[in-house]
Design a protein around this motif. Structure first.
Motif, short mmCIF file in Angstrom:
data_model
loop_
_atom_site.label_atom_id
_atom_site.label_comp_id
_atom_site.label_asym_id
_atom_site.label_seq_id
_atom_site.Cartn_x
_atom_site.Cartn_y
_atom_site.Cartn_z
N MET A 120 0.79 -1.28 0.06
CA MET A 120 -0.21 0.01 -0.06
C MET A 120 0.77 1.36 -0.04
O MET A 120 0.38 2.17 -0.60
CB MET A 120 -0.77 -0.03 1.28
CG MET A 120 -2.05 -1.03 1.39
SD MET A 120 -2.89 -1.34 -0.27
CE MET A 120 -3.90 0.00 -0.08
N GLN A 121 2.06 1.21 0.65
CA GLN A 121 2.82 2.40 0.71
C GLN A 121 3.33 2.59 -0.65
O GLN A 121 3.61 3.88 -0.85
CB GLN A 121 4.10 2.16 1.75
CG GLN A 121 3.72 2.25 3.26
CD GLN A 121 2.87 1.06 3.77
OE1 GLN A 121 3.06 -0.04 3.01
NE2 GLN A 121 1.96 1.35 4.79
N ILE A 122 3.77 1.71 -1.47
CA ILE A 122 4.16 1.86 -2.69
C ILE A 122 3.12 2.74 -3.55
O ILE A 122 3.45 3.47 -4.42
CB ILE A 122 4.63 0.56 -3.48
CG1 ILE A 122 5.60 0.30 -2.67
CG2 ILE A 122 5.12 0.96 -4.89
CD1 ILE A 122 6.41 -1.27 -3.15
N SER A 168 0.46 5.80 4.82
CA SER A 168 0.47 5.88 6.41
C SER A 168 -0.37 4.40 6.83
O SER A 168 -0.33 4.26 8.08
CB SER A 168 -0.17 6.98 7.05
OG SER A 168 -1.59 7.05 6.75
N SER A 169 -0.96 3.65 6.20
CA SER A 169 -1.84 2.52 6.56
C SER A 169 -1.41 1.35 5.93
O SER A 169 -0.83 0.99 4.85
CB SER A 169 -3.21 2.87 6.39
OG SER A 169 -3.66 4.05 6.63
N SER A 170 -1.67 0.15 6.49
CA SER A 170 -1.69 -1.30 6.06
C SER A 170 -2.89 -1.41 5.16
O SER A 170 -3.92 -0.58 4.89
CB SER A 170 -1.93 -2.14 7.29
OG SER A 170 -3.07 -1.99 7.94
N HIS A 171 -2.78 -2.44 4.43
CA HIS A 171 -3.89 -3.04 3.34
C HIS A 171 -5.18 -2.88 4.32
O HIS A 171 -6.20 -2.42 3.77
CB HIS A 171 -3.45 -4.34 2.86
CG HIS A 171 -4.59 -4.66 1.90
ND1 HIS A 171 -4.90 -4.21 0.52
CD2 HIS A 171 -5.67 -5.84 2.21
CE1 HIS A 171 -5.85 -4.72 -0.13
NE2 HIS A 171 -6.39 -5.75 0.91
N THR A 172 -5.25 -3.81 5.42
CA THR A 172 -6.56 -3.85 6.12
C THR A 172 -7.04 -2.48 6.56
O THR A 172 -8.55 -2.14 6.39
CB THR A 172 -6.36 -4.78 7.29
OG1 THR A 172 -5.88 -6.09 6.80
CG2 THR A 172 -7.63 -4.65 8.00
N THR A 173 -6.02 -1.73 7.04
CA THR A 173 -6.61 -0.33 7.70
C THR A 173 -7.19 0.56 6.39
O THR A 173 -8.22 1.35 6.53
CB THR A 173 -5.45 0.49 8.44
OG1 THR A 173 -5.10 -0.37 9.58
CG2 THR A 173 -5.79 1.79 8.76
N ALA A 174 -6.49 0.57 5.19
CA ALA A 174 -7.07 1.25 4.31
C ALA A 174 -8.04 0.97 3.70
O ALA A 174 -8.98 1.80 3.44
CB ALA A 174 -5.79 1.39 3.09
N GLN A 184 -9.95 2.10 15.75
CA GLN A 184 -9.30 3.42 16.04
C GLN A 184 -8.39 3.77 14.75
O GLN A 184 -8.26 4.98 14.37
CB GLN A 184 -8.57 3.31 17.27
CG GLN A 184 -8.15 4.68 17.57
CD GLN A 184 -9.14 5.73 17.90
OE1 GLN A 184 -9.99 5.47 18.61
NE2 GLN A 184 -9.06 6.74 17.04
N PRO A 185 -7.51 3.07 14.07
CA PRO A 185 -6.79 3.31 12.89
C PRO A 185 -7.57 3.88 11.85
O PRO A 185 -7.08 4.97 11.17
CB PRO A 185 -6.04 2.05 12.48
CG PRO A 185 -5.83 1.22 13.85
CD PRO A 185 -7.30 1.49 14.56
N ALA A 186 -8.65 3.47 11.53
CA ALA A 186 -9.33 4.00 10.30
C ALA A 186 -9.86 5.41 10.71
O ALA A 186 -9.91 6.19 9.92
CB ALA A 186 -10.66 3.07 10.24
#
Length: 235
Positions: free
Chosen positions: A1-3, A47-53, A140-142
């Motif tokens: 996701m960062q890429i 700033s997020s992981s795949h799940t959080t995004a 909370q991350p979302a």
């Protein structure tokens, strides 16, 4: 996701310097809108992981009637909590067991297990503290991403404005330059950024925080119900 996020950031810089063909003063500018929305999405992806995004995007359904699941599940869990407590107090133990066994909520199942084991307050607190932490770590991350978007929306609006102004200064030697229209297009990016941050992302983050607070408050009430039932049984 960062890429993907960094690729989108690079795209925004390139797109910001792309020539704008529209020279008419208007309240809508697709160029500025893309700068704000795509730039904001890139920040979430970086700033997020795949799940959080993915969960950040799914939070939008909570704003739509008929699709909101989180608030609806909280209300359904509250109903089952009340039913379980009432059945147990009325001596309908088998019905209470069936209710908990068929429940889709871990908190309701934990309530029955703690009651059957006559758990003390320390054990009950430990169990529901873990459930509260699970809810916080899941949502909370979302929610944080939406709060971040409320702050970054105006920033990406400024990116659009700065690149637009650079384009304006670069083309000032053109005889056909419409300075008023060009500046209007540049400043619309800031307008869209502020509107998106203060009028969309900020309220969404606040609303989601309220839903999470409701869920955490419900888990606290579940814990109190268990303690009351166990205490009454011991007496």
């Amino acid at each position: 996701m960062q890429i993907i996020g960094f690729v989108l950031l690079g795209f925004i810089i390139w797109y910001g310097f792309k020539d704008r063909s529209d020279a008419v003063i208007s309240a809508f500018d697709a160029h500025a809108l893309v700068m704000v929305l795509v730039g904001s999405c890139s920040a979430v992806l970086v700033s997020s992981s795949h799940t959080t995004a993915w969960r950040t995007l799914l939070c939008l359904r909570e704003m739509l009637p008929g699709l909101a699941l989180f608030g609806r599940s909280t209300r359904a869990m509250e109903v089952e909590r009340n039913q379980l407590s009432a059945l147990w107090r009325d001596g309908k133990r088998s019905q209470a067991v069936d209710l908990a066994a068929n429940s889709r909520f871990p908190a309701v199942k934990q309530m029955l297990e703690l009651i059957l084991n006559r758990a003390n307050e320390a054990s009950s607190n430990k169990t529901f503290t873990e459930l509260r932490h699970e809810e916080i770590s899941r949502w909370q991350p979302a929610i944080h991403n939406w709060e971040m978007l409320a702050k970054l929306g105006p920033a990406f609006g400024m990116v659009g404005t700065i690149t637009g102004m650079i384009q304006l200064f670069r083309n000032m030697s053109s005889e056909n330059l419409n300075i008023g229209a060009s500046m209007s297009l540049a400043l619309l990016a800031t307008l869209y950024g502020v509107a998106f941050g203060a009028g969309v992302a900020g309220p969404i983050g606040h609303y989601l925080n309220g839903l999470l607070d409701d869920r955490l408050g419900l888990l606290e009430r579940c814990e109190k119900s268990v303690n009351e039932i166990v205490s009454r049984g011991e007496r």
